[in-house]
Enzyme design. Structure first.
Site, PDB file in Angstrom:
ATOM      1  CE1 TYR A 272      -3.968   2.517   0.910  1.00  0.00           C
ATOM      2  CE2 TYR A 272      -2.457   3.451   2.207  1.00  0.00           C
ATOM      3  CZ  TYR A 272      -3.513   3.432   1.657  1.00  0.00           C
ATOM      4  OH  TYR A 272      -4.322   4.457   1.737  1.00  0.00           O
TER       5      TYR A 272
ATOM      6  CE  LYS B 235      -3.535   5.125  -1.552  1.00  0.00           C
ATOM      7  NZ  LYS B 235      -4.963   5.531  -2.438  1.00  0.00           N
TER       8      LYS B 235
END
Length: 263
Positions: free
Chosen positions: A142, A146
């Site tokens: 993640y 991002k």
């Protein structure tokens, strides 16, 4: 009438963004894979059901928007997922889907809609995350997605004078959504609970507000943004401090779990 495309539109933040855009007179194309969630959106919204990990979906969305409205003034990249399975146990399929939805989908959908955005001298507003500034041990994939998305958007913003398309990044801290509850139930980062999780509507207000007051990057809350930026001047120190920070956050995590019936 101005036209907006919102991804992850059936989720808490996406639905709140759609509602606010409709209230402001936009024609909204709501993109999500969740058919039932799309059906709960206001009737004024045009639902576009598709899986953004499918390469064919980007041209499909662009075609639907072009044929249905002939223009695109705003793209809100909001769709995202998090894998909380420990990295060494996660499957290649899990990790690939996380990168596809969080990073590749906003890049490729922005590309597909870019001619319409250029014609309208429109804006791309993306809900990224403070996880784009602070790596999370429990969800490194993640963090990677991002960090990458933020880099893409900052790079795209550098060409705004050439392309005519504005770029705004909104980096919220933890938001009280089903995704956060999933993290709380499956071993996500306790650092999400160092502060009180934000409400989805508060994030949506900032996202829509950027249409009137563009800003390259907004961290929510601003105090957390400054704290994270300062901390990441010393990444080795952050790594050493992680156990202490997680220990501090765990009581709030347990309280959140109790409130939502998470065992």
């Amino acid at each position: 009438m101005k036209v907006a495309v919102v991804t992850g539109a059936a989720g808490s933040i996406g639905a709140a963004v759609c509602l606010r855009l409709v209230e402001r007179g936009f024609r909204v194309f709501a993109v999500d894979v969740d058919e039932e969630g799309l059906a709960r959106l206001p009737e004024a919204v045009t639902a576009v059901r598709c899986d953004l990990t499918d390469l064919a979906s980007y041209d499909l969305v662009a075609s639907v928007v072009k044929e249905g409205a002939g223009r695109c003034d705003v793209l809100v990249n909001n769709a995202g997922i998090v894998v909380t399975t420990p990295f060494e146990e996660a499957t290649a399929q899990e990790l690939l889907r996380e990168q596809q939805l969080n990073l590749q989908a906003p890049m490729l959908l922005t590309r597909a809609l870019f001619p319409l955005l250029q014609e309208a001298r429109g804006q791309v507003v993306s809900v990224v995350s403070l996880g784009a500034l602070l790596p999370l041990a429990q969800s490194p994939g993640y963090s990677a997605s991002k960090f990458g998305l933020r880099g893409f958007l900052l790079g795209l913003a550098m060409r705004e004078k050439e392309t005519g398309v504005g770029v705004s990044i909104v980096n919220p801290s933890a938001v009280d959504t089903p995704m956060l509850r999933h993290e709380a139930a499956t071993g996500g980062s306790p650092l999400n609970f160092l502060g009180r999780p934000m409400e989805a509507g508060a994030v949506a207000e900032v996202v829509v507000g950027r249409l009137r007051r563009p800003r390259l990057e907004t961290n929510l809350p601003a105090s957390d943004g400054w704290l994270v930026k300062t901390a990441m001047l010393f990444p080795a120190l952050v790594r050493r401090a992680r156990p202490v920070l997680e220990w501090v956050a765990r009581p709030a995590l347990r309280k959140y779990q109790r409130r939502h019936g998470i065992s």
